[in-house]
Design an enzyme around this catalytic site. Structure first.
Site, PDB file in Angstrom:
ATOM      1  N   GLY A   1     -30.537  -4.294  14.644  1.00 38.80           N
ATOM      2  CA  GLY A   1     -30.370  -4.432  13.055  1.00 38.80           C
ATOM      3  C   GLY A   1     -28.887  -4.302  12.922  1.00 38.80           C
ATOM      4  N   ASN A   2     -28.667  -4.249  11.512  1.00 37.45           N
ATOM      5  CA  ASN A   2     -26.962  -4.093  11.137  1.00 37.45           C
ATOM      6  C   ASN A   2     -27.032  -3.166   9.981  1.00 37.45           C
ATOM      7  OD1 ASN A   2     -26.999  -5.693   8.430  1.00 37.45           O
ATOM      8  ND2 ASN A   2     -28.062  -7.275   9.889  1.00 37.45           N
TER       9      ASN A   2
END
Ligand code: CTP
Length: 405
Positions: A217-218
């Site tokens: 993810g980020n």
């Protein structure tokens, strides 16, 4: 916000809101509503029924709004107070609206300042009913609701939940935040420059599964995209918000579609952009995804010191969607802002791109503010100051509105 150099924009700045309060145990929540309307920038004028004043004193509202409260039209400081409050209002909000109040509104009777103001105004009217569930469900009340709807009155709530009577059911006053959201949407529809337009916004990160419990993810919080969605709604647009997993509440009046991977985001955007006048891609889709996600939780083996995860390229969503409408991209960069942004502007066929340096103070992930530069496809460059994300959202929508005209 403590930093005085942040440019703010309040959603109800310059708006004149008449708040009608009628007799209900939930009248105390109208005090919170009056406060929230004022914090949102509105000038608030409260009119009350005598029954409402049994629950909350006019002094409470006077202190919260900084303006006189009109309870008795004959004792009002201003001659013709009912007409004056009604004339000044950009909208009339009746919260809480009792069953009796709605019966009077439906039949055009004006026994008190609230119903008088409603009859005397041409501004849009928002009604937030509050009563016991059996009174709400009664055919007489429902018939009044239908009559008022047919006349253009907008309703918010009532919500379901525990009622003062001890019963559980529909009849609770909508939460003040939901009433403010409904009011913002109503004002947008009645006079916003994006009224009749469909704006699609993407927001947040994507999560690409490694196994059933882990993902790639980020750090995107989704705040910028949610601010754009709210600002577009406030300007009258129908808004579809396609969001990755975020910890944000759905703003009232917005059609939210939750997705988690790039593949899902692309599929939903393909569907909803078919009727879109504008697409704002503020999401941070993952460029790569684990090539072969495990179907069971991956376990470490004794002595294992490292692991590899092979990543496969995700589709570029903007490149995959058919051209059409005003397309806006974002470029979150850590270096070479202008070169990177201008390259993406052309390759992604955008009307303009909103670039920010995520390492700059006040512009990182999860902040309430942003400092952006807008690069347009005709070569114009707008370097904006540090602003609240809601103010940045309006700057972006100004540029979209100019293109749509
Ligand atoms: N974007 C997209 N599909 C992707 C990745 C990004 O549509 N798979 C969109 C983003 O929503 C944003 C714009 O493209 O509006 C730029 O995103 P960014 O991540 O900055 O650009 P990339 O093209 O992924 O370039 P890089 O990561 O190499 O900087």
């Amino acid at each position: 916000m403590s930093d005085v150099s942040v440019r703010e924009r309040l959603p109800l700045e310059g708006r004149h809101i008449a708040l009608g309060v009628t007799g209900s145990i939930s009248a105390y929540k109208a005090a919170d509503l009056a406060s929230k309307l004022r914090q949102a920038g509105a000038t608030v004028e409260v009119v009350m029924t005598p029954a409402a004043a049994q629950f909350v004193t006019p002094l409470t509202f006077q202190s919260l709004t900084g303006r006189p409260v009109v309870l008795d039209m004959f004792a009002a400081e201003e001659a013709e107070a009912h007409v004056e409050v009604a004339r000044r209002a950009d909208a009339l909000v009746i919260a809480p609206a009792s069953a009796d109040c709605m019966a009077n509104l439906a039949s055009g009777r004006t026994p008190d300042m609230v119903t008088l103001t409603a009859l005397a105004t041409v501004a849009p009217v928002l009604v937030a009913p509050a009563m016991d569930s059996q009174m709400w469900a009664h055919p007489a009340t429902q018939a009044n609701v239908e009559t008022l709807r047919a006349r253009g009155v907008t309703f918010v709530g009532p919500a379901e939940g525990r009622l003062a009577s001890g019963r559980t059911g529909a009849g609770r006053l909508a939460e003040p935040a939901a009433i403010v959201g409904a009011l913002r949407a109503l004002l947008g529809r009645s006079r916003g420059d994006l009224s009749g337009r469909h704006v699609v916004v993407s927001a947040g990160p994507t999560q690409e599964p490694i196994d059933p419990v882990r993902y790639v993810g980020n750090r995107s919080s989704g705040k910028m995209g949610f601010a754009i969605a709210e600002a577009a709604r406030d300007r009258g647009a129908r808004v579809t918000l396609v969001t990755g997993p975020v910890a944000l509440e759905t703003p009232p009046g917005i059609d939210r579609r939750d997705v988690s991977t790039v593949a899902q985001m692309l599929a939903v955007l393909q569907e909803v952009t078919a009727t879109g006048d504008a697409l704002v891609m503020s999401a941070a889709p993952a460029d790569f995804r684990p090539e072969n996600p495990a179907t069971q939780k991956m376990k470490k083996t004794p002595g294992q010191e490292s692991m590899r995860i092979d990543l496969a390229k995700n589709p570029d969503i903007l490149a995959s969607l058919p051209a059409g409408g005003v397309r806006v991209g974002f470029a979150a960069e850590t270096e070479n802002l202008a070169e990177n942004a201008v390259a993406k502007l052309a390759s992604k066929r955008l009307a303009f791109i909103v670039a920010n340096d995520v390492t700059a103070a006040g512009s990182g992930f999860g902040t309430e503010t942003n400092q952006v530069t807008i690069f347009h496809d005709d070569g114009r460059v707008d370097a904006l100051p540090l602003m609240s994300k809601y103010a940045v959202a309006h700057a972006i929508l100004d540029a979209i509105a100019a293109r749509l005209d």
